[in-house]
Design a protein around this motif. Structure first.
Motif, PDB file in Angstrom:
ATOM      1  N   LYS A   1       8.259  -1.238 -10.697  1.00  0.00           N
ATOM      2  CA  LYS A   1       9.176  -2.093  -9.940  1.00  0.00           C
ATOM      3  C   LYS A   1       8.509  -2.835  -8.784  1.00  0.00           C
ATOM      4  O   LYS A   1       8.967  -3.890  -8.383  1.00  0.00           O
ATOM      5  CB  LYS A   1      10.319  -1.243  -9.383  1.00  0.00           C
ATOM      6  N   GLN A   2       7.453  -2.241  -8.230  1.00  0.00           N
ATOM      7  CA  GLN A   2       6.793  -2.818  -7.060  1.00  0.00           C
ATOM      8  C   GLN A   2       5.303  -2.992  -7.336  1.00  0.00           C
ATOM      9  O   GLN A   2       4.682  -2.135  -7.956  1.00  0.00           O
ATOM     10  CB  GLN A   2       6.945  -1.885  -5.836  1.00  0.00           C
ATOM     11  N   LYS A   3       4.740  -4.078  -6.822  1.00  0.00           N
ATOM     12  CA  LYS A   3       3.295  -4.284  -6.938  1.00  0.00           C
ATOM     13  C   LYS A   3       2.623  -3.493  -5.813  1.00  0.00           C
ATOM     14  O   LYS A   3       2.951  -3.643  -4.648  1.00  0.00           O
ATOM     15  CB  LYS A   3       2.957  -5.765  -6.816  1.00  0.00           C
ATOM     16  N   VAL A   4       1.690  -2.645  -6.201  1.00  0.00           N
ATOM     17  CA  VAL A   4       0.943  -1.840  -5.241  1.00  0.00           C
ATOM     18  C   VAL A   4      -0.536  -2.187  -5.404  1.00  0.00           C
ATOM     19  O   VAL A   4      -1.091  -2.104  -6.495  1.00  0.00           O
ATOM     20  CB  VAL A   4       1.198  -0.324  -5.470  1.00  0.00           C
TER      21      VAL A   4
ATOM     22  N   PRO B   1       5.227  -6.004   1.640  1.00  0.00           N
ATOM     23  CA  PRO B   1       4.276  -6.762   0.815  1.00  0.00           C
ATOM     24  C   PRO B   1       3.186  -7.485   1.613  1.00  0.00           C
ATOM     25  O   PRO B   1       2.088  -7.703   1.109  1.00  0.00           O
ATOM     26  CB  PRO B   1       5.154  -7.756   0.056  1.00  0.00           C
ATOM     27  N   CYS B   2       3.457  -7.823   2.862  1.00  0.00           N
ATOM     28  CA  CYS B   2       2.452  -8.498   3.696  1.00  0.00           C
ATOM     29  C   CYS B   2       1.505  -7.507   4.379  1.00  0.00           C
ATOM     30  O   CYS B   2       0.604  -7.910   5.105  1.00  0.00           O
ATOM     31  CB  CYS B   2       3.129  -9.366   4.744  1.00  0.00           C
ATOM     32  N   LYS B   3       1.755  -6.223   4.172  1.00  0.00           N
ATOM     33  CA  LYS B   3       0.927  -5.146   4.729  1.00  0.00           C
ATOM     34  C   LYS B   3       0.907  -5.151   6.257  1.00  0.00           C
ATOM     35  O   LYS B   3      -0.133  -4.935   6.879  1.00  0.00           O
ATOM     36  CB  LYS B   3      -0.485  -5.210   4.164  1.00  0.00           C
ATOM     37  N   ILE B   4       2.089  -5.357   6.838  1.00  0.00           N
ATOM     38  CA  ILE B   4       2.208  -5.356   8.289  1.00  0.00           C
ATOM     39  C   ILE B   4       2.963  -4.130   8.782  1.00  0.00           C
ATOM     40  O   ILE B   4       2.556  -3.482   9.734  1.00  0.00           O
ATOM     41  CB  ILE B   4       2.920  -6.642   8.776  1.00  0.00           C
ATOM     42  N   ILE B   5       4.053  -3.797   8.102  1.00  0.00           N
ATOM     43  CA  ILE B   5       4.945  -2.724   8.550  1.00  0.00           C
ATOM     44  C   ILE B   5       4.835  -1.522   7.625  1.00  0.00           C
ATOM     45  O   ILE B   5       4.874  -1.660   6.405  1.00  0.00           O
ATOM     46  CB  ILE B   5       6.405  -3.222   8.579  1.00  0.00           C
ATOM     47  N   VAL B   6       4.691  -0.342   8.221  1.00  0.00           N
ATOM     48  CA  VAL B   6       4.656   0.919   7.481  1.00  0.00           C
ATOM     49  C   VAL B   6       6.034   1.568   7.592  1.00  0.00           C
ATOM     50  O   VAL B   6       6.593   1.651   8.675  1.00  0.00           O
ATOM     51  CB  VAL B   6       3.590   1.870   8.059  1.00  0.00           C
TER      52      VAL B   6
ATOM     53  N   ILE C   1       0.881  -1.160   0.000  1.00  0.00           N
ATOM     54  CA  ILE C   1       0.000   0.000   0.000  1.00  0.00           C
ATOM     55  C   ILE C   1       0.919   1.209   0.000  1.00  0.00           C
ATOM     56  O   ILE C   1       1.880   1.277   0.772  1.00  0.00           O
ATOM     57  CB  ILE C   1      -0.928   0.021   1.226  1.00  0.00           C
ATOM     58  N   LEU C   2       0.630   2.155  -0.873  1.00  0.00           N
ATOM     59  CA  LEU C   2       1.428   3.372  -1.013  1.00  0.00           C
ATOM     60  C   LEU C   2       0.622   4.538  -0.466  1.00  0.00           C
ATOM     61  O   LEU C   2      -0.559   4.692  -0.810  1.00  0.00           O
ATOM     62  CB  LEU C   2       1.759   3.610  -2.491  1.00  0.00           C
TER      63      LEU C   2
END
Length: 138
Positions: A47-50, A21-26, A4-5
């Motif tokens: 470069k990154q999947k968002v 990627p696991c949406k745990i750490i910001v 998430i961006l």
């Protein structure tokens, strides 16, 4: 799994933060010149999947409008056209810059680091993202 961006859009500089990627750490990502924001995001998305984008939205508690709101809405409309498959949400960015400064003080960051405005911007983006995640658990 994608990230998430978060975007803390500013007239001159824009702060960015992302999740893992696991949406745990910001984590704060970068501060970029707003004039180069769209190409920066395009490059990042190559470069990154968002999976989702969160944009800070300055709500005015006294009513009235904030002059940056129109620019934010135009930017988001453009993003939606470029990336129609990525959901975009708004999050109230009220006090995120103050929270970022307080966090840097509490974290023992040196004065020179705290006085660099770009560092506050990317930290504010991290607070926007963390706030959104707290309200929207997976």
């Amino acid at each position: 799994m994608g990230r998430i961006l978060a975007i803390d859009y500013g007239g001159v500089r824009t702060g960015l933060a992302v999740t893992d990627p696991c949406k745990i750490i910001v984590s704060p990502l970068e501060t970029v010149a707003t004039s180069t924001l769209t190409p920066y995001i395009k490059n990042y998305l190559e470069k990154q999947k968002v999976d989702r984008i969160i944009v800070g939205y300055p709500e005015n508690p006294e009513g009235g409008t904030n002059p940056i709101v129109e620019k934010i809405l135009l930017f988001v409309d453009n993003l939606k056209k470029l990336y129609p498959n990525i959901p975009i949400d708004f999050y109230n960015e009220e006090f995120t810059s103050k929270k970022a400064m307080s966090a840097m003080l509490a974290g023992g960051f040196k004065r020179k680091y705290r006085q660099t405005k770009g560092n506050t911007d990317k930290m504010a983006a991290a607070f926007i993202l963390q706030g959104w995640m707290d309200e929207n658990p997976f």
